[in-house]
Design a protein around this motif. Structure first.
Motif, PDB file in Angstrom:
ATOM      1  N   THR A 160       8.458   2.377   5.096  1.00 28.03           N
ATOM      2  CA  THR A 160       7.131   1.777   4.950  1.00 28.03           C
ATOM      3  C   THR A 160       6.661   1.191   6.276  1.00 28.03           C
ATOM      4  O   THR A 160       5.501   1.360   6.663  1.00 28.03           O
ATOM      5  N   ASP A 164       3.310   2.400   8.129  1.00 28.75           N
ATOM      6  CA  ASP A 164       2.269   1.401   8.411  1.00 28.75           C
ATOM      7  C   ASP A 164       1.980   1.309   9.909  1.00 28.75           C
ATOM      8  O   ASP A 164       0.827   1.151  10.320  1.00 28.75           O
ATOM      9  N   GLU A 167      -0.263   4.028  11.100  1.00 28.99           N
ATOM     10  CA  GLU A 167      -1.660   3.729  10.766  1.00 28.99           C
ATOM     11  C   GLU A 167      -2.246   2.666  11.703  1.00 28.99           C
ATOM     12  O   GLU A 167      -3.395   2.774  12.134  1.00 28.99           O
ATOM     13  N   ARG A 168      -1.471   1.647  12.025  1.00 33.44           N
ATOM     14  CA  ARG A 168      -1.952   0.603  12.941  1.00 33.44           C
ATOM     15  C   ARG A 168      -2.285   1.171  14.313  1.00 33.44           C
ATOM     16  O   ARG A 168      -3.302   0.833  14.900  1.00 33.44           O
TER      17      ARG A 168
END
Length: 176
Positions: A160, A164, A167-168
């Protein structure tokens, strides 16, 4: 982590030879603790000298099967109950995460993270398969089930995080 206590813990589960213990380290404690033969056999000797384990069977080619003794169980219990674990982590993965955005360009950072996602996905699949197979034969409180469940959850957290972070970086540094 103490090799001594890892060996005592495995022997508390069931008696084993040095070879069998090495296999247990590899199959049940993968990613948690590595014990090389050149570490394991001397530790078994020290544990035997201290009265924490005893040889319960001798086989061909000097093969010895060890079992934990009552003093060994008492030492293992003392360690579990009274000694605070070292919660510090020396992890190359954490160090790379720290350096990722400061050293690499966007594309390289995304490539590294994509590689991490693939590794965590493969590891999760292997852990889950082992857990599913073990659940058919073992009780829910079996040490293998408990430890592997922890491994699955830690793996999911790392997966995860990697997803994440991709995406950041995409959002912060622009582009798809």
């Amino acid at each position: 982590m103490s090799l001594r206590h890892a060996v005592l813990g495995l022997l508390a589960h069931h008696p084993a030879s040095g070879y069998e213990l090495a296999k247990h380290f590899k199959s049940t404690l993968t990613g948690v603790w590595y014990a090389r033969n050149h570490q394991l056999y001397p530790e078994l000797g020290r544990l035997a000298e201290g009265g924490y384990v005893e040889v319960v069977e001798e086989g061909p080619r000097g093969r010895r099967t060890y079992a934990i003794t009552e003093p060994g169980r008492a030492e293992l219990r003392r360690w579990l109950m009274e000694v605070e674990p070292d919660r510090s982590t020396r992890s190359e993965t954490y160090l790379r995460a720290f350096l990722l955005a400061t050293v690499l360009c966007r594309e390289d950072a995304l490539a590294v993270l994509d590689r991490e996602v693939k590794v965590w996905q493969a590891d999760r699949a292997a852990l889950q398969e082992g857990l599913d197979q073990a659940a058919k034969a073992l009780t829910p409180d079996d040490p293998y089930i408990l430890a592997t469940t922890m491994g699955v959850r830690l793996n999911e957290a790392m997966l995860t995080w990697a997803q994440d972070t991709i995406e950041r970086i995409r959002e912060h540094r622009g582009g798809a």
